[in-house]
Enzyme design. Structure first.
Site, short mmCIF file in Angstrom:
data_model
loop_
_atom_site.label_atom_id
_atom_site.label_comp_id
_atom_site.label_asym_id
_atom_site.label_seq_id
_atom_site.Cartn_x
_atom_site.Cartn_y
_atom_site.Cartn_z
N PHE A 140 -14.58 89.91 41.16
CA PHE A 140 -13.51 88.92 41.69
C PHE A 140 -13.41 89.00 43.17
O PHE A 140 -13.26 89.87 43.95
CB PHE A 140 -11.97 89.28 41.19
CG PHE A 140 -11.09 88.10 41.92
CD1 PHE A 140 -10.82 87.16 41.22
CD2 PHE A 140 -10.20 88.30 43.30
CE1 PHE A 140 -9.93 85.99 41.59
CE2 PHE A 140 -9.38 87.40 43.52
CZ PHE A 140 -9.33 86.33 42.81
N ASP A 225 -17.12 94.78 48.83
CA ASP A 225 -15.80 94.04 48.82
C ASP A 225 -14.66 95.20 48.91
O ASP A 225 -14.34 95.39 47.63
CB ASP A 225 -16.01 92.92 48.00
CG ASP A 225 -14.45 92.11 47.96
OD1 ASP A 225 -13.57 92.58 48.77
OD2 ASP A 225 -14.41 91.12 47.32
N LYS A 254 -6.09 91.99 53.03
CA LYS A 254 -4.78 92.61 52.26
C LYS A 254 -3.99 93.49 53.31
O LYS A 254 -3.43 93.23 54.21
CB LYS A 254 -5.18 93.15 50.92
CG LYS A 254 -5.70 92.11 50.01
CD LYS A 254 -5.65 92.67 48.64
CE LYS A 254 -6.39 91.75 47.50
NZ LYS A 254 -5.68 90.57 46.92
C1 LIG Z 1 -11.93 92.23 45.78
C2 LIG Z 1 -11.14 91.21 46.19
N1 LIG Z 1 -11.92 90.41 47.00
C3 LIG Z 1 -11.36 88.80 47.53
C4 LIG Z 1 -9.92 88.59 47.07
C5 LIG Z 1 -9.32 87.46 47.60
O1 LIG Z 1 -8.55 87.90 48.62
P1 LIG Z 1 -7.40 86.45 49.05
O2 LIG Z 1 -6.53 86.44 47.63
O3 LIG Z 1 -6.90 87.09 50.29
O4 LIG Z 1 -8.42 85.18 49.51
C6 LIG Z 1 -9.45 89.63 46.45
C7 LIG Z 1 -7.90 89.10 45.87
O5 LIG Z 1 -7.19 89.56 45.04
C8 LIG Z 1 -9.75 90.80 45.98
O6 LIG Z 1 -9.04 91.64 45.20
#
Ligand SMILES: Cc1ncc(COP(=O)(O)O)c(C=O)c1O
Length: 400
Positions: A140, A225, A254
């Protein structure tokens, strides 16, 4: 207005791209949230790790107020007093050399992918537009068209093509698959050190260190990530640190915004991020003074309150406590730091009904996919509060 009316308004006028629990939050402080009828809930989700500092941390609220009284948004057409120090402090915190600021996690991912492609053409000399980036199944990384182009989840993809080309998917946790997938055109490998949305999935021990080694030898960028796992969530500053790994680029978001403002960034090697030239990439709000001031204070609070260490210590206790619950519904409890997934058997009837029952007891958490309950409280939570929460989970899992 009461909760029922407010939920009705949201359902009538808002797109239904979320399925929230039937609770309307009116205000929040620390680890608690209150609904319109004055009922108090312990937050055991922390906005998917964005509320690691707790709600409305007084130092973060003060930093925001102070900055609001000076200047909030300038655009990157001008420098601001917060920008340079924010970059320097984030580099120091992450052990990196350069930062590119954005707002949301998905934008940080897009930025990292663009940086890797640019590096592939300018430095690695891959023929232009032939660069490939390897990603993992069940990843994700966000919701933009490119982020869903690299997803393997039909719910995120169906009806949203055509997709961005240039990605190859391999199984998560499989180093042999990574080695086999690398070609002379491979620019980067993008990976979550722990897969959060997939259900708090930990790769096999040693995976990240081997991945680091493979990427270095093949001259492939390692992009970690850390948007959900970063800033202490897993009991280290970053989840890659559990295996002593420093990625070439890391995506951050976050908790970087201290739970009060969206702030994201890519941090990493100067010889990669330094390739961007003016005009190639940017964001109106990315790196604005308000964001930078809040993020700087968020980093300081993490250190001053030893939130990373707390996460390691309290998380180990919680994992053990939840793992000891004797319930026929529980298949597995796994996690690291205050980032824990409780996997239920198919026969349990889905995680949602347990989340609803916990809500009735004043504990807010959320299912991820159908069968996993994710527990990710603010890192400021106390042992007593954790004990109470774990007791509620135990009673629900045994009684239902
Ligand atoms: C591992 C990871 N990458 C990217 C994202 C995307 O972040 P955003 O919702 O701020 O676009 C998330 C969101 O849950 C995430 O958990």
């Amino acid at each position: 207005m009461d909760s029922a009316t407010l939920m009705d308004l949201a359902n009538t006028y808002g797109a239904h791209n979320y399925k929230p629990l039937p609770v309307v939050i009116e205000h929040a402080e620390g680890v608690f949230m209150w609904d319109c009828e004055g009922r108090r809930y312990l937050d055991f989700l922390s906005c998917y790790s964005a509320i690691s500092h707790g709600h409305r941390h007084p130092r973060l609220v003060k930093a925001a107020h102070d900055q609001m009284d000076k200047v909030t948004v300038t655009s990157r057409a001008f420098h601001s007093t917060e920008l340079g120090p924010f970059f320097q402090e984030l580099c120091a915190y992450t052990g990196t050399q350069m930062v590119l600021p954005m707002n949301s996690g998905a934008e940080a991912i897009e930025t990292a992918l663009k940086a890797a492609r640019k590096w592939a053409y300018q430095v690695k000399r891959i023929p232009r537009h032939d660069a490939e980036i390897i990603v993992c199944s069940d990843n994700f990384h966000g919701r933009t068209v490119t982020c869903v182009s690299l997803s393997t989840e039909p719910l995120y993809r169906d009806d949203f093509g055509p997709f961005t080309p240039g990605f190859r998917v391999i199984p998560y946790g499989d180093v042999a698959a990574l080695e086999a997938a690398i070609t002379p055109n491979t620019a980067a490998f993008l990976v979550e050190p722990i897969q959060g949305e997939a259900g708090v999935i930990l790769p096999p021990d040693g995976y990240l260190a081997k991945v680091r080694d493979i990427c270095t030898k093949a001259n492939v960028l390692l992009i970690a990530d850390e948007i959900q796992t970063g800033f202490g969530r897993t009991g280290k500053r970053f989840a890659c640190e559990h295996e002593g790994v420093q990625p070439d680029l890391m995506t951050l978001g976050k908790a970087l915004g201290g739970g009060i403002y969206p702030v994201s960034a890519v941090a990493g090697r100067r010889d990669v991020l330094g390739l961007f030239v003016p005009g190639e990439h940017g964001s109106t709000f990315g790196g604005n003074p308000l964001a930078c001031a809040i993020a700087r204070e968020a980093l300081r609070v993490l250190d001053d309150e030893k939130l990373v260490e707390r996460s390691a210590e309290l998380g180990a206790w919680l994992l053990q406590r939840l793992g000891a619950i004797q319930s026929p519904h529980i298949k597995e409890v796994r996690g690291r730091g205050l980032f824990i997934g409780m996997v239920l058997h198919k026969e349990a009837g889905g995680a949602r009904r347990f989340c609803e029952a916990l809500m009735g007891r004043g504990l807010l958490c959320k299912e991820t996919h159908d069968d996993v309950i994710r527990f990710a409280p603010p890192l400021t939570i106390t042992k007593d509060q954790l004990e109470w929460a774990a007791g509620q989970v135990a009673e629900v899992m045994i009684e239902m």
